[in-house]
Design an enzyme around this catalytic site. Structure first.
Site, mmCIF file in Angstrom:
data_model
loop_
_atom_site.group_PDB
_atom_site.id
_atom_site.type_symbol
_atom_site.label_atom_id
_atom_site.label_comp_id
_atom_site.label_asym_id
_atom_site.label_seq_id
_atom_site.Cartn_x
_atom_site.Cartn_y
_atom_site.Cartn_z
ATOM 1 N N LEU B 58 0.977 -1.265 0.137
ATOM 2 C CA LEU B 58 -0.085 0.057 0.084
ATOM 3 C C LEU B 58 1.065 1.282 -0.026
ATOM 4 C CD1 LEU B 58 -3.109 0.428 2.231
ATOM 5 C CD2 LEU B 58 -2.008 2.255 1.352
ATOM 6 N N GLU B 60 1.542 4.266 -3.235
ATOM 7 C CA GLU B 60 1.169 4.852 -3.978
ATOM 8 C C GLU B 60 2.564 5.253 -5.051
ATOM 9 O OE1 GLU B 60 -0.471 5.665 -1.562
ATOM 10 O OE2 GLU B 60 -2.466 4.751 -2.006
ATOM 11 N N GLN B 82 -5.999 3.579 -6.443
ATOM 12 C CA GLN B 82 -7.273 3.331 -6.125
ATOM 13 C C GLN B 82 -8.190 4.503 -6.288
ATOM 14 O OE1 GLN B 82 -7.994 1.296 -2.068
ATOM 15 N NE2 GLN B 82 -7.923 -0.480 -3.409
ATOM 16 N N PHE B 83 -7.677 5.574 -5.636
ATOM 17 C CA PHE B 83 -8.500 6.697 -5.862
ATOM 18 C C PHE B 83 -7.654 8.028 -6.695
ATOM 19 C CE2 PHE B 83 -11.268 4.234 -3.430
ATOM 20 C CZ PHE B 83 -12.550 4.600 -4.073
ATOM 21 N N HIS B 129 -11.562 11.225 -2.005
ATOM 22 C CA HIS B 129 -12.039 10.272 -2.902
ATOM 23 C C HIS B 129 -12.843 10.850 -4.082
ATOM 24 C CE1 HIS B 129 -11.344 7.590 0.368
ATOM 25 N NE2 HIS B 129 -11.618 6.442 -0.305
#
Lengths: 382, 327
Positions: B58, B60, B82-83, B129
Site C-alpha cells: 500500500l 502509491e 485506487q482513487f 475520494h
C-alpha cells in the site's frame, strides 16, 4: 556487529512535577545482529579468511580504477574552479565504495547511480568526456551509452531507488535472465519515504536488487546522528526482510567481498540485499558548499589516514605488485587519460537549443511543435 | 456488439491489450485477487497469472516508481491508483521519473506505461475520494492525460493509452463507471490520443466538456434545443493533453460563442487553457466572453453538499443562455 540494544532518550524539556513519567523506565529496543565486514585494515593488512581472492591483474585493475576516479575528480574540481565546469559533487575519499559496489556486475546487469557515483559510472563504461558534458550542463551527457544498462542519475535524493526495484521486479517477473540491479544512494537518502517503500517492494517481490547505502557521514551539513535514529544504517535491512552487511567502505577488498556476496544472493533468486558502506566525504558536498561552516578540520584529518587508495597501495606494495615507480606510472597514465577526455569534451561541448524539445515525447504534439517552431524562427534556425 | 458499462468496457480493454502483448502487466492495490475496488481488473489474475497481474504494498509512490522501472526494463505496466485523491502520494515519482525518464535518458528509456485512476465526485464518498486534479498532470511536461466519457470511448482510449509510447495518466470518471450501458463493438478498437469528439453538432454556441460532466452537458444541450430552440455544438475533449486545439478552434470559429465545463477547481483549470488557446487562434471570431462552469476553488466538499459543487445541467444551460444573450 553484535546484537545491540539502545535506550530511548529521555523526554526533553522541563520535567512536569505532576507527571509520573519519570518513574517509567525507557523501553528497550533489540536491534538484532548485523555482519560487520573488513578485509583490508588501515595499515594494509589483509584478513585472509575474508579475502575475496582476486588475481593479481584484477587487484591492479581495481587499484587503477580508484586512481583514475580520483584524477578525474581532481581535474573536474580544477575545471570548475576555473569556470570550465558546472556545479558538481566530488567523490574524494569514496573511491573504494564506488568501484567496489559495481565490481561483480556483468554487462547484462543494471546499475542505478546517484550523482556522486562517477567512479562507478566510469567502471561501467561511461566515457569520461561524456561525464564532463553531463556536469557541464549538456543534454548528451545524460544518455546512458548504448551498451551500458545503467540509469542516468536522478537529482532528487532517493527518487531513483524505486526504478532500480522496478527493473529488478521486471527481471524476476519476466524470468528470462538472471540479471541483477545495483542501486546506490546515500545516508541522507535513507530518510526518504520512497527509499523505505522501495526496500519493502523489493522484499515482497524478491526482486534481485542490491541496495548500497553509501554512508559518508554527511548530507550536506546534516550529520548522521541528526539524520537517523539508528546510525548503523545496515540495521534497517532486516526490518524489511532484507539481509544486510555493514562494510568498511574505504576497504576495496571488503567492498568487493560484500558486493559479490550480495550480487550472488540476488542472482540466485533469493531477493534483495543491503550493503551499508561506511565511508567519509573528504571534500565539499558540491562545489557550491563550504564544509568549514559545519564540521571541524580535526574530523576530516582523522579520515585522511583511512584513504582507500593509500591503503590499497600499501597492500599491493607488500604483495610486490606495486612500487614507487609503478605507482607514479599508473598515476601519470590516469592523468593523461583524464586530460585526453577533457580535450574530447572541449570539442564536443556545443549546445544545440533544438535539443530542448527532442525527447519530451516520442512525437512532438502540435502545441509543442508550434512552440518549437516559433522559438527556432526567432533563433533564425528554422 | 455487447451492451457494457464503463467498468466492463475497461475490463475488456485490459483483456485485449494483455492478450495482444505479453509485456503488458497490471499492478496496484487490491487489483489481483479482489479484481480492484471497482472490479475493473476482475478476472485478469486467473487469465494471465500472478507474474502479470499482481497486488502491491500500500504505497502509491512505490507503485508508480516501480512501474516506471518495469517500463525501463521493457515491460508495459498499467498501474492502478485506487482513487485519484491518492495520486498525490505518487506526485514524486510521476513528476521526477514517469514524466522525465525519456528526456533524462535522451530517448534510451521511453516510459510506455499507464497510470489508471478513478476521479471525480458524485458517489457520496469520504474525503480524498472525489478530486479532479487533471490540471496538475496536464501541467507536467512529458505526460499525456486522457479522460473518457462513456464505455465505448473508455475501452478504445485505454487500448490506445497502453499502446502509446509515452506515459499516460488515464482518469476514469467513477460516477460513470456503472451509470449506463453502451454498445461496445466486439472487434478491438482504439481512438487516437489527442483527438476530441464532436458529441453533438450545432451552430449557435460551442459547449466543451469531458469525463463525468459530459452527461449534464449533453442533457443541457438537449434541454436547450427542446425548450429554447437553441442549437448547441458539444465537444467531448477526451484527451486533455495533447489537446485537440484544431477541433475546438474550428467549432468556435463557426459558433462565435463558447462555454466550458469541468469538475475541477476553476483557477488554472483546463478551461483556462482552452480560453487561452481560443484567444490565440479564434479571437476575431468571438461574439461574447467565454464562460466557465466549474467546481469552486474549494476543497471537494463532504458528500452531503457535493451536488452544490458539481456542475449540473441547469447551471450549464443558464451559462449558455447568458452567453447567447451577451451583445
Amino acid at each position: 556487529m553484535p546484537s545491540q540494544t539502545i535506550q530511548t532518550s529521555a523526554v526533553r524539556g522541563t520535567p512536569d512535577p505532576t507527571s509520573s513519567s519519570r518513574a517509567v523506565p525507557p523501553a528497550r529496543i533489540d536491534l538484532g545482529e548485523i555482519d560487520d565486514l573488513r578485509v583490508l585494515d588501515e595499515n594494509g593488512e589483509v584478513n585472509e579468511a575474508l579475502d575475496p581472492g582476486l588475481p593479481d591483474d584484477e587487484l591492479l585493475r581495481v587499484y587503477r580504477a580508484m586512481v583514475l576516479t580520483r584524477k578525474f575528480d581532481i581535474r573536474m574540481l580544477n575545471m570548475q574552479r576555473q569556470g570550465e565546469m558546472g556545479t558538481f559533487a566530488p567523490g574524494f575519499g569514496q573511491e573504494a565504495t564506488q568501484i567496489g559496489q559495481v565490481y561483480p556486475l556483468a554487462q547484462r546487469d543494471w546499475y542505478s547511480p546517484s550523482y556522486r557515483s562517477f567512479g562507478a559510472q566510469i567502471w561501467r563504461g561511461w566515457p569520461m568526456d561524456q561525464l564532463f558534458l553531463l556536469w557541464d550542463g549538456f543534454f548528451e551527457g545524460f544518455a546512458p551509452p548504448p551498451d551500458v544498462n545503467d540509469l542516468p542519475f536522478s537529482i532528487v535524493i532517493g527518487s531513483h531507488v524505486p526504478l532500480a526495484v522496478g527493473i529488478a521486479m521486471g527481471i524476476r517477473k519476466k524470468g528470462v535472465e538472471d540479471a541483477v540491479v545495483v542501486c546506490n544512494f546515500g545516508d541522507g537518502a535513507s530518510s526518504q519515504g520512497i527509499v523505505s517503500e522501495s526496500m519493502n517492494f523489493a522484499a515482497v517481490f524478491k526482486a534481485p536488487c542490491v541496495f548500497v547505502v553509501e554512508n559518508n557521514g554527511w548530507a550536506i551539513s546534516t550529520k548522521l546522528e541528526q539524520q537517523s535514529g539508528v546510525t548503523e544504517l545496515a540495521r534497517r535491512g532486516p526490518a524489511f526482510g532484507v539481509p544486510s552487511v555493514r562494510v568498511d567502505g574505504n576497504d576495496i577488498l571488503g567492498m568487493i567481498a560484500a558486493s559479490t556476496r550480495a550480487v550472488e544472493h540476488a542472482r540466485a533468486g533469493h531477493g534483495p540485499y543491503l550493503i551499508e558502506a561506511v565511508t567519509y566525504r573528504m571534500g565539499v558536498h558540491t562545489t557550491a558548499d563550504d564544509p568549514k561552516v559545519y564540521r571541524s578540520d580535526d574530523e576530516v584529518r582523522a579520515w585522511e589516514g583511512k584513504c582507500p587508495i593509500r591503503r590499497m597501495e600499501r597492500h599491493l606494495t607488500e604483495r610486490g605488485l606495486l612500487d614507487a615507480e609503478t605507482i607514479e606510472t599508473i598515476g601519470t597514465a590516469c592523468e593523461q587519460e583524464v586530460l585526453a577526455a577533457r580535450e574530447s569534451f572541449r570539442k564536443r561541448a556545443i549546445a544545440r537549443p533544438e535539443e530542448i524539445f527532442d525527447f519530451v515525447y516520442e512525437e512532438l504534439p502540435p502545441e509543442l511543435a508550434a512552440q518549437r517552431d516559433e522559438y527556432l524562427r526567432r533563433l533564425g534556425r528554422a | 456488439m455487447a451492451q457494457m458499462t464503463m467498468v466492463e468496457a475497461l475490463n475488456r480493454a485490459l483483456n485485449e491489450s494483455m492478450t495482444a502483448d505479453d509485456r503488458v502487466c497490471v499492478m496496484g492495490q487490491d487489483i489481483a485477487v479482489n479484481g480492484g475496488v471497482f472490479r475493473v481488473t476482475k478476472g485478469l489474475l486467473d487469465r494471465f497469472g500472478a507474474d502479470r497481474v499482481f497486488d502491491t504494498p500500500l504505497a502509491e509512490d512505490g507503485i508508480v516508481g516501480t512501474a516506471v522501472g518495469m517500463a525501463i526494463y521493457g515491460l508495459r505496466p498499467v498501474a492502478e491508483i485506487q482513487f485519484s485523491g491518492f495520486t498525490m502520494q505518487a506526485f514524486d515519482q510521476i513528476e521526477q521519473n514517469m514524466a522525465r525518464m525519456r528526456n533524462r535518458s535522451r530517448g534510451k528509456y521511453p516510459i510506455s506505461m499507464v497510470m489508471r485512476t478513478p476521479y471525480g465526485g458524485g458517489i457520496r464518498a469520504v474525503e480524498h475520494h472525489s478530486e479532479s486534479r487533471e490540471a496538475y498532470w496536464a501541467h507536467t511536461p512529458g505526460l499525456k492525460v486522457v479522460i473518457p466519457s462513456g464505455p465505448r470511448n473508455a475501452r478504445a482510449l485505454l487500448n490506445a493509452a497502453i499502446l502509446d509510447p509515452d506515459p499516460v495518466v488515464f482518469y476514469e470518471p467513477k460516477a460513470v463507471y456503472r451509470a449506463f450501458r453502451e454498445d461496445v463493438p466486439d472487434e478491438m478498437e482504439t481512438l487516437p490520443i489527442g483527438t476530441a469528439r464532436i458529441a453533438r453538432e450545432g451552430a449557435d454556441l460551442t459547449l466543451i466538456a469531458y469525463g463525468a460532466v459530459m452527461r449534464p452537458t449533453l442533457e443541457a444541450a438537449e434541454d436547450l434545443a427542446d425548450l429554447h430552440q437553441v442549437d448547441v455544438e458539444v465537444i467531448d475533449l477526451l484527451s486533455i493533453k495533447p489537446m485537440d486545439t484544431e477541433t475546438i478552434v474550428n467549432s468556435v470559429t463557426k459558433t462565435g460563442r463558447c462555454v466550458i465545463v469541468h469538475e475541477g477547481p476553476r483557477t488554472c483549470g483546463i478551461a483556462a487553457e482552452i480560453i487561452a488557446r481560443l484567444n490565440e487562434h479564434a479571437f476575431e471570431y468571438l461574439l461574447a466572453p467565454i464562460r466557465r462552469v466549474t467546481g469552486f476553488d474549494t476543497h471537494f466538499p463532504y458528500f452531503q453538499v457535493e451536488r452544490h459543487y458539481l456542475p449540473d445541467s441547469e447551471t450549464i444551460a443558464e451559462a449558455v443562455r447568458e452567453t447567447l444573450a451577451w451583445e
